[in-house]
Design a protein around this motif. Structure first.
Motif: not given
Ligand code: SF4
Length: 282
Positions: A258-265
């Protein structure tokens, strides 16, 4: 001759590179962060005149998930007391935060005081334009009296670094200031007792962008519970600031995918702050 790194620095660099790789970032460049821009003062509104967005915190416009709880009563009393409102200015934020800390004192207002070693007030720059709000202290934080200093804290530091910032440039606090037993989620009565202090801290710091780390922070900041998926990926107007919701670093440690999703945020937060990307992805 190549300089030898001490083991701690080397491990930190290895961890940083792993983090970037998990984000999907494989090619790096760093534009210098405009220090003057980060230090620039946002417009400071009188606290009592702070506009509250209709979809943000109004108890009248939000479904109350804690209908039987004192949640909304606590939220109605979150405006800064006059002595703090009077004290707040760019120069006096440190003093205003100290006043809040003094008022908290050796707090026994909720049951969480029974198990704490150290109360965790906050960390970082009182004049920060970016503030993170987590859930509550864990074992490391309870031992040191500082937020996000354990493994989740290291990950948060990496997230901040990926934004092109240093930890010292942001402000970090939690929903509750004392460690819940076994790192459980704070009970509503505990969070509702503690969050008025958090809201006062937010009122004093008045960051441009607030990042809620995880569902607990999002719930108590926004005043209603909603699945994280429905809150992520957009900007929520919040008391004249911009609130962005993302995953808690502890969750990212358990599910690195989910780190990619967090990075998008975080990139949304960077856009709001006018920060250029610290790293680029192919
Ligand atoms: Fe006081 Fe907050 Fe600690 Fe509860 S969690 S004892 S309200 S400081």
């Amino acid at each position: 001759m190549a300089r030898q790194l001490d083991p701690a620095t080397r491990n930190a660099l290895v961890e940083r590179v792993r983090f970037y790789r998990d984000l999907g970032l494989t090619e790096f460049y760093r534009r210098p962060v405009d220090a003057a821009m980060m230090a620039a003062e946002p417009e400071v509104l009188p606290l009592e005149a702070t506009p509250i967005a209709a979809d943000a915190a109004s108890p009248d416009s939000q479904p109350n998930i804690f209908a039987e709880e004192p949640a909304i009563a606590a939220r109605k009393s979150i405006s800064a007391p006059p002595e703090i409102a009077a004290a707040v200015s760019a120069e006096d934020r440190v003093a205003a935060l100290q006043m809040i800390r003094d008022e908290i004192g050796d707090c026994t207002r909720c049951a969480l005081h029974k198990g704490r070693n150290k109360l965790v007030f906050a960390d970082g720059d009182p004049n920060a334009r970016l503030m993170f709000v987590g859930e509550g202290p864990g074992a490391d934080e309870d031992a040191q009296g500082l937020p996000f200093v354990g493994k989740a804290g290291q990950l948060l530091n990496n997230m901040i670094a990926a934004m092109g910032l240093k930890r010292e440039q942001v402000y970090i606090a939690n929903v509750v200031k004392c460690r819940p037993p076994g790192n459980r989620t704070p009970e509503p009565d505990e969070a509702n007792t503690c969050t008025p202090f958090l809201f006062r801290q937010i009122d004093v710091v008045r960051p441009q962008v607030l990042v809620a780390l995880g569902a607990t922070a999002a719930t108590y900041l926004l005043g209603h519970r909603q699945p994280l998926a429905g809150l992520r990926g957009r900007v929520h107007p919040f008391r004249g600031m911009q609130l962005i919701v993302t995953y808690h670093p502890a969750f990212l440690l358990r599910d690195p995918r989910q780190k990619k999703e967090a990075w998008a945020d975080l990139q949304i937060a960077m856009k709001e702050l006018g920060l250029s990307k610290a790293a680029s992805s192919r």
